[in-house]
Design a protein around this motif. Structure first.
Motif, PDB file in Angstrom:
ATOM      1  N   THR A 108       0.819  -1.214   0.000  1.00 24.05           N
ATOM      2  CA  THR A 108       0.000   0.000   0.000  1.00 24.05           C
ATOM      3  C   THR A 108       0.853   1.266   0.000  1.00 24.05           C
ATOM      4  OG1 THR A 108      -0.203  -0.078   2.409  1.00 24.05           O
ATOM      5  CG2 THR A 108      -1.980  -1.057   1.132  1.00 24.05           C
ATOM      6  N   HIS A 109       2.070   1.172   0.527  1.00 24.42           N
ATOM      7  CA  HIS A 109       2.942   2.339   0.595  1.00 24.42           C
ATOM      8  C   HIS A 109       4.061   2.312  -0.441  1.00 24.42           C
ATOM      9  CE1 HIS A 109       0.962   2.321   4.531  1.00 24.42           C
ATOM     10  NE2 HIS A 109       1.087   3.630   4.465  1.00 24.42           N
ATOM     11  N   SER A 118       4.911   5.582  -2.278  1.00 19.18           N
ATOM     12  CA  SER A 118       5.647   6.611  -1.549  1.00 19.18           C
ATOM     13  C   SER A 118       7.057   6.156  -1.172  1.00 19.18           C
ATOM     14  CB  SER A 118       4.882   7.029  -0.298  1.00 19.18           C
ATOM     15  OG  SER A 118       4.692   5.921   0.553  1.00 19.18           O
TER      16      SER A 118
END
Length: 135
Positions: free
Chosen positions: A106-107, A110
């Motif tokens: 999910t990250h 980033s």
């Protein structure tokens, strides 16, 4: 003096960290179930995390042990905490590795650019160092 003697902790840690995951990884590789790809991916994440964790402990164990040095006045729990972390990651009741996998997925948008930028900085520094050494 530790909570558990090291001669008891070491075999338990080896079984939890290596033997059980190897068996589960081989089982996932041989499985033809519909969710086999998900299981393979999970154990691949485990082995990547295991390699990264081993490297981090090799390089920075002195830093990780600092909070445990404060606790040493009361109880020496460093190796027991390692056992708990590995158990959380691999035991079927918890399968914490799934949560780690989900976090990174999910990250990833980033984390990826930051990691790429840092790797470029390290590569530039390495090239400069090699230039200075005339290699």
């Amino acid at each position: 003096e530790g909570m558990l003697p090291y001669f008891i902790i070491l075999p338990i840690w080896l079984i939890l960290a290596y033997v059980f995951p190897v068996v589960q990884s081989l089982h996932a590789l041989q499985s033809t179930a519909p969710d086999a790809a998900s299981s393979r991916k999970m154990w691949l994440w485990y082995w990547v995390l295991c390699a990264a964790g081993s490297w981090v402990l090799y390089c920075f164990e002195w830093l990780i042990r600092i909070p445990f040095l404060v606790l040493d006045f009361y109880v020496d729990a460093y190796y027991e905490v390692q056992l708990l972390v590995v158990a959380y990651l691999v035991l079927p009741k918890f399968l914490g590795i799934r949560k780690v996998e989900a976090f990174f997925e999910t990250h990833a948008n980033s984390i990826g650019p930051v990691l790429s930028e840092q790797l470029q900085v390290v590569a530039a520094q390495a090239k400069e160092l090699l230039r200075k050494l005339d290699l």
